[in-house]
Design an enzyme around this catalytic site. Sequence first.
Site: not given
Length: 323
Positions: A143, A196
């Site tokens: 991530e 994101t």
Amino acid sequence: MPAPKGEGTLITTVMNNEIKIFCPATIANISCGFDVLGVALDSVGDEMVLRKTKEKGIRITKIEGQDLPLETDKNVAGASGLAFLDACSYDGGFEIEIYKNIKAGSGIGSSAASSAGAVWAMNELLNKPFSIHELVPFAMQGERLASGVAHADNVAPALFGGFTLVRSYDPLDVIPIPSPDALYATVIHPQIEIKTSDSRKILKTNISLENGIKQWGNVGGLVAGLFKNDYDLIGRSLEDHIIEPIRSILIPGFDDVKSAAINTGALGCGISGSGPSIFAFSKGENIAKKVAQAMKEVYENIEVDYEIHISKINTEGIREMAP
Ligand code: HSE
């Protein structure tokens, strides 16, 4: 004549060298819990095949379904896998094949599925040297590569299944939360990509005390509703006073989809992760299907393609598949 002690009770440990897995899509934030709440879906996800190799390190040998880098240090599965390898005493390496169904930039945990899938499968192939809790920080490295921030609200539900709460990041404290049996998610995925990293840049770094009070009231309410199987309380708690007003501007038809979902009987509706996907929770599959139809009707008038998923909550997380 009785067999001498030990004979006839030969214990063999059969270690597989290859594993095929299903990695679920996930909804992060769940309206009120930015970066701390997430849930795993059952009917949407990627597949991966991992193989042990004598050669050290990690090689990504195949990616189908998405155009993603094969270089280990540029791929989220590679980044999380390298963090795993660094922490264990295994002397060999792994080959990874990734079959993507979750589109990158969809808001339903595409990078998390690959990051969590890689470390879960490696752990299985090495006979579980780590607990699921211990796998979370490795998966978070994927991530970090994808979004610049090592958030855990997608990888934790992918690994544990069900709902998870990240009570604290430092030290990391992930709490699995039970999910009511009749809870279903409907997710509409407009076919536009929102990175994101980009949708984090537009957020404000300060919030008002007034909004803080509303938000933590809702986080507590949602967690209590999940434990008590109280669907109305779950619905009342699906409010976001901080992130949704900013990010929803990037999502075509967001307000109309949300009103249509709630008017059709959904418990609540909000942005899935960093968007553009929009999720709604419903009690029972019938309402979830009606909500899908209502979302579809809104999107018929918007010139953006979309996909819709209806899913029950995945309570087991990543799972092994038949080869
Ligand atoms: N909590 C993260 C965010 C999830 O909203 O940026 C990204 O899927």
